[in-house]
Design an enzyme around this catalytic site. Structure first.
Site, mmCIF file in Angstrom:
data_model
loop_
_atom_site.group_PDB
_atom_site.id
_atom_site.type_symbol
_atom_site.label_atom_id
_atom_site.label_comp_id
_atom_site.label_asym_id
_atom_site.label_seq_id
_atom_site.Cartn_x
_atom_site.Cartn_y
_atom_site.Cartn_z
ATOM 1 N N THR A 83 34.128 40.829 34.263
ATOM 2 C CA THR A 83 34.292 41.587 33.054
ATOM 3 C C THR A 83 33.789 40.759 31.721
ATOM 4 O O THR A 83 33.106 41.506 31.066
ATOM 5 C CB THR A 83 35.729 41.869 32.821
ATOM 6 O OG1 THR A 83 36.450 42.126 33.965
ATOM 7 C CG2 THR A 83 35.933 43.075 31.518
ATOM 8 N N HIS A 145 40.221 48.759 32.055
ATOM 9 C CA HIS A 145 40.501 48.481 33.617
ATOM 10 C C HIS A 145 41.199 49.655 34.231
ATOM 11 O O HIS A 145 41.678 49.464 35.346
ATOM 12 C CB HIS A 145 41.383 47.193 33.733
ATOM 13 C CG HIS A 145 40.863 45.880 33.393
ATOM 14 N ND1 HIS A 145 39.890 45.272 33.979
ATOM 15 C CD2 HIS A 145 41.393 44.894 32.832
ATOM 16 C CE1 HIS A 145 39.575 44.301 33.574
ATOM 17 N NE2 HIS A 145 40.528 43.668 32.745
ATOM 18 N N GLY A 299 33.215 31.069 37.932
ATOM 19 C CA GLY A 299 32.195 32.000 38.166
ATOM 20 C C GLY A 299 31.153 32.074 39.296
ATOM 21 O O GLY A 299 30.271 32.587 39.492
#
EC number: 2.8.2.-
Length: 331
Positions: A83, A145, A299
């Protein structure tokens, strides 16, 4: 549920209406399926997904009061699916004509400040937030979300754009586990407990597969207005995916921009390495106290392999395969 059935948070309404409306809200909540997640929070199932009482009220506020504009852009995802990165990329692309690299807002603001959540920020704090004071304008940028079904209630036939990013379920699990424990400052939540919660589907904004499937089907039915991205493809072919995103947002790169390195400049600005190294993201925090640095970890694709057992891997793979069967989607 029709518009007349959607309750409102009446902090800003007339005194005589407040009591009746709050009873309506309580009545709706009491009628919904409920369960307890692995953290001990009571969740309620609405429009296919689970929310706590406060977030549910915010979604109801949004359903009732949001007025979409044709140029709105909404970044959607299941939590910890990429996100923060997608918010940065979307903001940089959609607003690039307004900012130079020297004074870009992403250098002094966290992506979550620039692309606020509808249900975790704006409509959580007010039933009718002032949307004239957003960090972005024309297009306005929001994030969520919530499920696709809940999101589209007030959108109706609006031509606004929705960009959804999905991620490997196992990487989502590990990222969510690390984030939850960093939020508490303690390692109180075990990976095993969160794993069982994710597998059962009883977790905030879950079941994960229902969240993903809603937007996947939306992208198949209306590809002009719903774009479905994969985190792994953003990592392996970033230039291809960012150009695809720019085209979808109706702000494609010009030949001059490409020739002058415009694509790579945005990718560098929005890279997790660059963002996590900025002073604002090292020391800043949201108004509710969540540190910006908690939004940045590795990540990496496949980091789950360092944490999950083969048994956990097999179980979650089987569940996801079963839940996605016949959809044409693979995670």
């Amino acid at each position: 549920m029709g518009e007349k059935d959607i309750p409102r948070n009446l902090k800003e309404e007339e005194e005589e209406e407040e009591e009746n409306q709050s009873e309506e809200t309580k009545s709706l909540i009491s009628s919904l399926p409920s369960d307890i997640d692995c953290s001990g929070t009571k969740l309620y199932k609405y429009q296919g997904c689970w929310y706590d009482k406060d977030i549910l009220q915010a979604i109801l506020n949004f359903n009732k009061n949001f007025q979409p504009q044709e140029t709105d852009i909404i970044v959607a995802s299941f939590p910890k699916s990429g996100t923060t990165w997608l918010k940065a990329l979307t903001f940089a692309l959609a607003q690039r004509s307004k900012h130079t690299s020297d004074n870009h807002p992403l250098l002094t603001h966290n992506p979550h400040e620039l692309v606020p959540y509808l249900e975790l920020d704006l409509y959580l704090k007010s039933s009718k937030p002032d949307l004239t004071k957003l960090p972005s304008s024309s297009p306005r940028l929001f994030s969520t979300h919530m499920s696709f079904d809940a999101l589209k209630v007030p959108l109706k036939e609006s031509p606004c754009k929705i960009v959804y990013v999905c991620r490997n379920v196992k990487d989502v699990l590990v990222s969510l586990w690390c984030f939850e424990n960093s939020m508490s400052g303690e390692n109180n939540l075990s990976l095993e407990a969160l794993f069982e919660s994710l597998c059962s589907g009883v977790n905030l904004c879950g079941p994960l597969w229902e969240n993903v499937l809603g937007y996947w089907r939306g992208s198949l039915e209306d590809p002009k207005h719903v774009l479905f991205l994969r985190y792994e493809e953003l990592k392996t072919e970033p230039r291809v995916q960012i150009k695809r995103l720019a085209e979808f947002l109706d702000c494609p790169f010009t030949k001059e921009e490409e020739d002058s390195g415009g694509v790579d400049k945005i990718l560098e600005l929005c890279s997790l390495r660059n963002l996590s190294g900025l002073e604002i993201n090292k020391t800043g925090s949201l108004s509710e106290g969540v540190s910006f640095k908690s939004f940045f970890r590795k990540g990496e694709v496949g980091d789950w392999k360092s944490y999950m057992t083969p048994e956990m891997e097999n179980k979650i793979d089987m569940i996801v395969e079963e839940k996605l069967q016949g959809s044409g989607l693979k995670l």
